[in-house]
Enzyme design. Structure first.
Site, PDB file in Angstrom:
ATOM      1  N   VAL A  72      72.316  30.553 183.720  1.00 32.90           N
ATOM      2  CA  VAL A  72      73.642  31.193 184.355  1.00 32.90           C
ATOM      3  C   VAL A  72      74.695  29.963 183.722  1.00 32.90           C
ATOM      4  O   VAL A  72      74.521  28.849 184.378  1.00 32.90           O
ATOM      5  CB  VAL A  72      73.703  31.474 185.510  1.00 32.90           C
ATOM      6  N   ASP A  73      75.660  30.551 183.038  1.00 35.31           N
ATOM      7  CA  ASP A  73      76.873  29.324 182.620  1.00 35.31           C
ATOM      8  C   ASP A  73      77.936  30.081 183.334  1.00 35.31           C
ATOM      9  O   ASP A  73      77.833  31.192 184.039  1.00 35.31           O
ATOM     10  CB  ASP A  73      76.901  29.321 181.206  1.00 35.31           C
ATOM     11  N   SER A  74      79.120  29.352 183.295  1.00 38.56           N
ATOM     12  CA  SER A  74      80.334  29.583 183.764  1.00 38.56           C
ATOM     13  C   SER A  74      80.756  30.997 183.758  1.00 38.56           C
ATOM     14  O   SER A  74      81.100  31.907 184.450  1.00 38.56           O
ATOM     15  CB  SER A  74      81.213  28.604 183.647  1.00 38.56           C
TER      16      SER A  74
END
Length: 93
Positions: free
Chosen positions: A37-39
């Site tokens: 999960v990235d931003s």
């Protein structure tokens, strides 16, 4: 909604967002970043959960979210705050 169901539904949403199988997401302290999960995907995930649980996740909560457990606890807290008063609770008549 009970905490177990919230945990299952949040875990399922994270599984969809990350491509992991829900059965592989058993550690609540798993880092969302380690799961992929990235931003941007965190924002998409929080928006999906807001719609699903009919809550508003404050930006400061999103900014403090680091683990699967953080996300679960946030939804549990917000969903609990939004529940209507039951028969043994004070509420509008």
């Amino acid at each position: 909604m009970d905490d177990r169901r919230i945990t299952e539904e949040v875990t399922a949403a994270v599984a969809i967002a990350t491509g992991c199988a829900p059965r592989d997401l058993t550690d609540a302290e798993s880092s969302l970043w380690d799961l992929g999960v990235d931003s941007l995907s965190l924002l998409e995930l929080t928006r999906r959960l807001e719609k699903q649980f009919q809550v508003t996740i404050p930006d400061e909560d999103t900014g403090r979210t680091r683990t699967l457990g953080d996300l679960i606890r946030t939804i549990q807290r917000l969903a609990g705050e939004g529940q209507p008063a039951g028969p043994n609770q004070e509420g509008p008549s």
